[in-house]
Each structure stands twice: as structure tokens, then as C-alpha cells.
Design a protein around this motif. Structure first.
Motif, PDB file in Angstrom:
ATOM      1  N   ASP A   1     -30.727 -18.383 -46.395  1.00  0.00           N
ATOM      2  CA  ASP A   1     -32.135 -18.524 -45.678  1.00  0.00           C
ATOM      3  C   ASP A   1     -32.436 -19.897 -45.398  1.00  0.00           C
ATOM      4  O   ASP A   1     -33.092 -20.330 -44.412  1.00  0.00           O
ATOM      5  CB  ASP A   1     -33.199 -17.481 -46.571  1.00  0.00           C
ATOM      6  N   ALA A   2     -32.274 -20.763 -46.472  1.00  0.00           N
ATOM      7  CA  ALA A   2     -32.650 -22.097 -46.031  1.00  0.00           C
ATOM      8  C   ALA A   2     -31.994 -22.772 -45.125  1.00  0.00           C
ATOM      9  O   ALA A   2     -32.452 -23.453 -44.213  1.00  0.00           O
ATOM     10  CB  ALA A   2     -32.415 -23.037 -47.615  1.00  0.00           C
ATOM     11  N   LEU A   3     -30.677 -22.486 -44.931  1.00  0.00           N
ATOM     12  CA  LEU A   3     -29.799 -23.190 -43.743  1.00  0.00           C
ATOM     13  C   LEU A   3     -30.346 -22.368 -42.385  1.00  0.00           C
ATOM     14  O   LEU A   3     -30.127 -23.065 -41.432  1.00  0.00           O
ATOM     15  CB  LEU A   3     -28.405 -23.182 -44.049  1.00  0.00           C
ATOM     16  N   ALA A   4     -30.455 -21.190 -42.493  1.00  0.00           N
ATOM     17  CA  ALA A   4     -30.852 -20.566 -41.202  1.00  0.00           C
ATOM     18  C   ALA A   4     -32.336 -21.282 -40.954  1.00  0.00           C
ATOM     19  O   ALA A   4     -32.571 -21.622 -39.594  1.00  0.00           O
ATOM     20  CB  ALA A   4     -31.309 -18.995 -41.502  1.00  0.00           C
ATOM     21  N   ALA A   5     -33.228 -21.607 -41.772  1.00  0.00           N
ATOM     22  CA  ALA A   5     -34.530 -21.986 -41.391  1.00  0.00           C
ATOM     23  C   ALA A   5     -34.236 -23.368 -40.771  1.00  0.00           C
ATOM     24  O   ALA A   5     -34.770 -24.018 -39.972  1.00  0.00           O
ATOM     25  CB  ALA A   5     -35.323 -22.075 -42.676  1.00  0.00           C
ATOM     26  N   LEU A   6     -33.132 -23.973 -41.590  1.00  0.00           N
ATOM     27  CA  LEU A   6     -33.058 -25.399 -41.023  1.00  0.00           C
ATOM     28  C   LEU A   6     -32.391 -25.344 -39.748  1.00  0.00           C
ATOM     29  O   LEU A   6     -33.052 -26.201 -38.662  1.00  0.00           O
ATOM     30  CB  LEU A   6     -31.790 -26.111 -41.732  1.00  0.00           C
ATOM     31  N   GLN A   7     -31.747 -24.603 -39.401  1.00  0.00           N
ATOM     32  CA  GLN A   7     -30.891 -24.394 -38.120  1.00  0.00           C
ATOM     33  C   GLN A   7     -31.926 -23.856 -36.763  1.00  0.00           C
ATOM     34  O   GLN A   7     -31.885 -24.460 -35.790  1.00  0.00           O
ATOM     35  CB  GLN A   7     -29.971 -23.250 -38.253  1.00  0.00           C
ATOM     36  N   HIS A   8     -32.822 -22.943 -37.250  1.00  0.00           N
ATOM     37  CA  HIS A   8     -33.685 -22.634 -36.299  1.00  0.00           C
ATOM     38  C   HIS A   8     -35.383 -23.242 -36.315  1.00  0.00           C
ATOM     39  O   HIS A   8     -36.185 -22.496 -35.912  1.00  0.00           O
ATOM     40  CB  HIS A   8     -33.981 -20.830 -36.515  1.00  0.00           C
TER      41      HIS A   8
ATOM     42  N   ASP B   1     -41.913 -21.343 -41.350  1.00  0.00           N
ATOM     43  CA  ASP B   1     -42.276 -20.199 -42.354  1.00  0.00           C
ATOM     44  C   ASP B   1     -41.140 -19.727 -43.365  1.00  0.00           C
ATOM     45  O   ASP B   1     -41.498 -19.394 -44.362  1.00  0.00           O
ATOM     46  CB  ASP B   1     -42.803 -19.042 -41.635  1.00  0.00           C
ATOM     47  N   SER B   2     -40.134 -19.432 -42.667  1.00  0.00           N
ATOM     48  CA  SER B   2     -38.939 -19.158 -43.477  1.00  0.00           C
ATOM     49  C   SER B   2     -38.543 -20.102 -44.426  1.00  0.00           C
ATOM     50  O   SER B   2     -38.253 -19.697 -45.650  1.00  0.00           O
ATOM     51  CB  SER B   2     -37.718 -18.865 -42.516  1.00  0.00           C
ATOM     52  N   ALA B   3     -38.606 -21.378 -44.334  1.00  0.00           N
ATOM     53  CA  ALA B   3     -38.312 -22.366 -45.323  1.00  0.00           C
ATOM     54  C   ALA B   3     -39.423 -22.359 -46.457  1.00  0.00           C
ATOM     55  O   ALA B   3     -39.129 -22.351 -47.585  1.00  0.00           O
ATOM     56  CB  ALA B   3     -38.480 -23.853 -44.622  1.00  0.00           C
ATOM     57  N   ALA B   4     -40.552 -22.098 -45.918  1.00  0.00           N
ATOM     58  CA  ALA B   4     -41.731 -21.996 -47.058  1.00  0.00           C
ATOM     59  C   ALA B   4     -41.520 -20.523 -47.928  1.00  0.00           C
ATOM     60  O   ALA B   4     -41.666 -20.833 -49.318  1.00  0.00           O
ATOM     61  CB  ALA B   4     -43.215 -21.809 -46.392  1.00  0.00           C
ATOM     62  N   ARG B   5     -41.073 -19.746 -47.072  1.00  0.00           N
ATOM     63  CA  ARG B   5     -40.682 -18.547 -48.152  1.00  0.00           C
ATOM     64  C   ARG B   5     -39.551 -18.806 -49.306  1.00  0.00           C
ATOM     65  O   ARG B   5     -39.593 -18.120 -50.523  1.00  0.00           O
ATOM     66  CB  ARG B   5     -40.245 -17.377 -47.346  1.00  0.00           C
ATOM     67  N   VAL B   6     -38.357 -19.552 -48.646  1.00  0.00           N
ATOM     68  CA  VAL B   6     -37.573 -19.932 -49.686  1.00  0.00           C
ATOM     69  C   VAL B   6     -38.101 -20.582 -50.849  1.00  0.00           C
ATOM     70  O   VAL B   6     -37.578 -20.453 -52.144  1.00  0.00           O
ATOM     71  CB  VAL B   6     -36.394 -20.824 -49.052  1.00  0.00           C
ATOM     72  N   VAL B   7     -38.901 -21.683 -50.546  1.00  0.00           N
ATOM     73  CA  VAL B   7     -39.467 -22.778 -51.728  1.00  0.00           C
ATOM     74  C   VAL B   7     -40.132 -21.639 -52.735  1.00  0.00           C
ATOM     75  O   VAL B   7     -40.187 -21.770 -53.698  1.00  0.00           O
ATOM     76  CB  VAL B   7     -40.395 -23.560 -51.046  1.00  0.00           C
TER      77      VAL B   7
ATOM     78  N   GLY C   1     -30.743 -22.269 -57.392  1.00  0.00           N
ATOM     79  CA  GLY C   1     -31.977 -21.840 -56.808  1.00  0.00           C
ATOM     80  C   GLY C   1     -32.575 -23.114 -56.454  1.00  0.00           C
ATOM     81  O   GLY C   1     -33.183 -23.507 -55.411  1.00  0.00           O
ATOM     82  N   ASP C   2     -32.917 -24.254 -57.374  1.00  0.00           N
ATOM     83  CA  ASP C   2     -33.317 -25.449 -57.098  1.00  0.00           C
ATOM     84  C   ASP C   2     -32.882 -26.044 -55.820  1.00  0.00           C
ATOM     85  O   ASP C   2     -33.489 -26.739 -55.024  1.00  0.00           O
ATOM     86  CB  ASP C   2     -33.428 -26.270 -58.500  1.00  0.00           C
ATOM     87  N   TYR C   3     -31.554 -26.104 -55.882  1.00  0.00           N
ATOM     88  CA  TYR C   3     -30.777 -26.739 -54.862  1.00  0.00           C
ATOM     89  C   TYR C   3     -31.291 -26.289 -53.455  1.00  0.00           C
ATOM     90  O   TYR C   3     -31.205 -27.051 -52.472  1.00  0.00           O
ATOM     91  CB  TYR C   3     -29.464 -26.781 -55.082  1.00  0.00           C
ATOM     92  N   ALA C   4     -31.168 -24.792 -53.213  1.00  0.00           N
ATOM     93  CA  ALA C   4     -31.761 -24.225 -52.348  1.00  0.00           C
ATOM     94  C   ALA C   4     -33.069 -24.624 -51.648  1.00  0.00           C
ATOM     95  O   ALA C   4     -33.256 -24.756 -50.761  1.00  0.00           O
ATOM     96  CB  ALA C   4     -31.323 -22.736 -52.440  1.00  0.00           C
ATOM     97  N   LYS C   5     -33.853 -24.519 -52.994  1.00  0.00           N
ATOM     98  CA  LYS C   5     -35.440 -24.842 -52.731  1.00  0.00           C
ATOM     99  C   LYS C   5     -35.465 -26.300 -52.119  1.00  0.00           C
ATOM    100  O   LYS C   5     -36.116 -26.579 -51.095  1.00  0.00           O
ATOM    101  CB  LYS C   5     -35.981 -24.777 -53.810  1.00  0.00           C
ATOM    102  N   ASN C   6     -34.627 -27.005 -52.640  1.00  0.00           N
ATOM    103  CA  ASN C   6     -34.614 -28.569 -52.048  1.00  0.00           C
ATOM    104  C   ASN C   6     -34.001 -28.722 -50.666  1.00  0.00           C
ATOM    105  O   ASN C   6     -34.857 -29.484 -49.762  1.00  0.00           O
ATOM    106  CB  ASN C   6     -33.604 -29.491 -52.939  1.00  0.00           C
ATOM    107  N   ILE C   7     -33.038 -27.991 -50.269  1.00  0.00           N
ATOM    108  CA  ILE C   7     -32.730 -27.840 -48.679  1.00  0.00           C
ATOM    109  C   ILE C   7     -33.861 -27.500 -48.097  1.00  0.00           C
ATOM    110  O   ILE C   7     -34.315 -27.901 -46.940  1.00  0.00           O
ATOM    111  CB  ILE C   7     -31.523 -26.792 -48.751  1.00  0.00           C
ATOM    112  N   ALA C   8     -34.630 -26.305 -48.506  1.00  0.00           N
ATOM    113  CA  ALA C   8     -35.509 -25.506 -47.837  1.00  0.00           C
ATOM    114  C   ALA C   8     -37.051 -26.708 -47.553  1.00  0.00           C
ATOM    115  O   ALA C   8     -37.445 -26.790 -46.602  1.00  0.00           O
ATOM    116  CB  ALA C   8     -36.279 -24.480 -48.317  1.00  0.00           C
TER     117      ALA C   8
END
Lengths: 235, 235
Positions: free
Chosen positions: B36-43, B47-53, B101-108
Motif C-alpha cells: 500500500d505504501a508503494l501504491a500510494a507513492l506511485q499514485h 490519503d492512502s499514505a496516511a492510512r498506512v502510517v 511495519g516501521d519501514y513501511a510507515k517510513n516509506i508512506a
């Protein structure tokens, strides 16, 4: 089997004390690895850098030894919940210190590719950042051994200093990269080194929270802890 | 107290199975967070990034729940050494997944500062790298639940693919930086994102080693595992 005879309690306390001693020894080695890796970077000392890389094996061995002792201690002494939490904290902290050692090793591995970066300002700032970070590692493990919640809190406060170092280095390195494309490769390595130190600071903060919880039974108030300082990155 | 009555053994097996289920749920959430973090980055989906965080909190809660259950399980059932190692493995793996999970959050968290990086090639490569990394997370946790040593080995093999992605992205991003100083800030963030994925791959490798050891009683042959791929960095 839990007994309340003085003899068994004493043996258990001794086991626990030895376990803490091993975690503390791991911490001392991680602390030294951080300092030595940055000294090797500053003095372009390849031998010293190689020793840091090699020395990480001992840190890994200590973690394995701690794990063996934790299993033995639980299986033999069947500790009650409070003691059990203490023993599991030692196991968790050992795993964190093992990662700190990995970060120090990673810094040491970058020394050979940074032989030409001598004139860059971050080369002289990083050892200062390293000293603060290493002192956090030392102090949080002392706090663990002495079960000192206040000392653990003080470590968390110091993480801001590490984040400030990181943010400042981030901006400086971006400037170097922009000034001259030839600086980009070296700057990137220095940026990863700064990031490794920042992560070690985060890990020390996490350990401080475990120590605080173990000593007080309370979690630290919600604070901006262990976060990647994106404010600086985003500049 | 260890008993060999069917009833107690069955209850213990159920407890252990529930514990594994919770670790697996954590892994599923970490896997989804990466994707999800990478999809949020790509698009460029804030909102989606905030949901990952926000969603990372649930991962942290699951870790705390696993820890509570481990303490209860050990205190109530006093498991023998082999079972104890299994339970402690669940605890250790949960701690690793929490970091994933922290790394994914950091990406988001980097998504908002990368709104203008849309034309850059790594923006389209990173989701592929993310899919490989996320699949390692899924597969290694499946291997943990099913105690499948061969599946754990396969995960370790796949880490090379992640390292190749990382090395390639590293070189590409350096080229972007050198071509145009205006790319430097965005490239640095993308570099950290690639590094986060590479670290998640390392963590999955470490978990694979724990699973292999738990299932076979043997350590994986010494291999270049969990190392920072400096070859690429050094280019």
C-alpha cells in the motif's frame, strides 16, 4: 518449579544478574564499535575498520549465548510473571543491541569507499554525532542493569540531539551534492552513515522504553520517539 | 507445571497455534503496508499514505498482545525447552515484523514530499521491488506457521533479487542526481525508500533463519545474508 527457599531465590538472582551482565557486555561492545568505526572513518584507517567488521561476530555470539541462557533460566526456574518479563526484556534488548552492532559494522564497511572524502565537513561532524549516539547506548544499558527509570528517560531526551545532528548533516550533504556532482557518491555514503547513527539512537530510545516499563510498570508518555526525522529529510 | 494429560497438551497446542496465528496476522498487515505504501507513492495518494502510517499502530498493538500471551503461556504452562524455543521464536519474529511495519510507515511518510517526482524511473521500479519484498514477508511467515524449512530457504534465495533491485536503483538515482541538482532531494528520498525495502528483505532473511533453525535444529550454512549490499553503494 518455583520455591521460596533462600537457596533457590539466590541462585535465580545470580542467574539473572549474570544475564544482565552479558547484555551489558554486548552493549559495551556495540558502543565501542560505533566509536571505533567513526574513528576509522576519520583517520582513513582500513585495519581498524576491518577489526570493527570482524568484532561484530563476538556481538552476535553474545546474543546467541543470552538466548541459550534465557531458555535454560526459564526451563529450570519457572519464574513468575514479573521475573519472566524481566528475562524476556533481556532477550529483546539483546536483539536490539545485535542490530546496533550491525549498524556499526555497516559504517565500518563504508570506510574503504570513503578514502577520498577527507575534505568534507561531515567527516569531522560524524564522530561527534557518534559520541552522543554511543553514550546513549552505554547509558541505556546502565539504566537496564540498575533498573533506573529516570536514567532511561534522560536517554530518550538525548535522542533529539542525535536527530538534530542528522537533520543538519542531511542539509549539508545535499549542499555538497548540489555544488559538485563529483561529491555525490561520497555524500551518499556519508548520508547512510548519519542515518545508521540516527537509527542506533532510535533503537536506544526503544530500549529506554523497555527499561522504563520494566522498572515502573508504566509506559512512557506518548512522545515523538524513534521516528525518522523526516522534517530534515524533507528540506 | 508440565503434565502429559491429553487435556493440557491440547490446550497448550491451541495456545501455541493462536500465538502463531497472531504472528501471521502481523505479517499479513506488514505485507499489506509495504504494498500500500508503494501504491500510494506511485499514485501520489496522500490519503492512502496516511492510512498506512495510521495502520502501523495496529501492528504495534499486535506485538504487545503477542508479548502478553508469551508471558502468560510460559507462566501457565511451563513449557519444556523445545516448546519454549518455539514460543521465544514467535516473540522474536513479532519484534522483527514490528520493525518491518516501521519501514513501511517510513516509506508512506515520504509520499507527501515526493509529489513532484512523478517522471522519475525509480517511481515505477520501486513497486516491483516492493512486491518481491512483500512476498518474502508473506512466505517467510507462512514458513513459520507451517514449520517449513525448505520454504524458509527459498525466501533467503529471493533476497538476492531484492539486493539486485537495490543496487540497480542506487546507480540510477546517482545518475539522476548527477544530471540535475534539482533531482537531488527527491532522489535521496527514493534512495531511502529503496534502502527501507532492502532492509525489510534482510529482516525476512533473518526470520527465515530462525524458522529454519526452529524446524531443523540446524543453522543455515554461512552465507552472505542480511548484509548491506555495499557493492552497489560503492559504485
Amino acid at each position: 518449579m518455583v520455591t521460596t527457599t533462600g537457596h533457590t531465590v539466590k541462585a535465580f538472582d545470580e542467574d539473572l544478574s549474570e544475564l544482565r551482565g552479558l547484555v551489558s557486555e554486548m552493549g559495551g561492545r556495540a558502543e565501542a564499535a560505533i566509536i571505533d568505526a567513526l574513528a576509522a572513518l576519520q583517520h582513513r584507517d582500513l585495519d581498524s575498520a576491518a577489526r570493527v567488521v570482524e568484532g561484530d561476530r563476538k556481538i552476535d555470539e553474545l546474543e546467541a549465548e543470552i538466548e541459550r541462557r534465557v531458555v535454560r533460566l526459564i526451563a529450570l526456574r519457572a519464574p513468575m510473571a514479573d521475573d519472566l518479563r524481566d528475562i524476556l526484556a533481556a532477550l529483546k534488548i539483546a536483539a536490539v543491541v545485535e542490530r546496533m552492532g550491525d549498524y556499526a559494522k555497516n559504517i565500518a564497511k563504508r570506510v574503504p569507499v570513503l578514502q577520498d572524502a577527507r575534505g568534507m565537513e561531515p567527516m569531522s561532524v560524524l564522530p561527534s554525532m557518534g559520541r552522543v549516539t554511543a553514550s546513549m547506548v552505554r547509558d541505556v544499558l546502565d539504566a537496564f542493569v540498575t533498573r533506573d527509570a529516570q536514567a532511561a528517560l534522560a536517554v530518550v531526551e538525548r535522542d533529539r540531539e542525535v536527530d538534530d545532528f542528522y537533520n543538519s548533516l542531511f542539509r549539508t550533504l545535499l549542499t555538497y551534492m548540489m555544488e559538485n556532482p563529483h561529491n555525490i557518491t561520497a555524500s551518499t555514503h556519508l548520508l547512510f552513515i548519519a542515518k545508521n547513527l540516527e537509527r542506533i539512537g532510535d533503537h536506544a530510545t526503544n530500549v529506554a522504553e523497555m527499561v522504563y516499563f520494566a522498572a515502573t510498570g508504566q509506559t512512557m508518555a506518548e512522545r515523538t520517539k524513534g521516528e525518522d526525522p523526516l522534517a530534515g529529510d524533507a528540506k
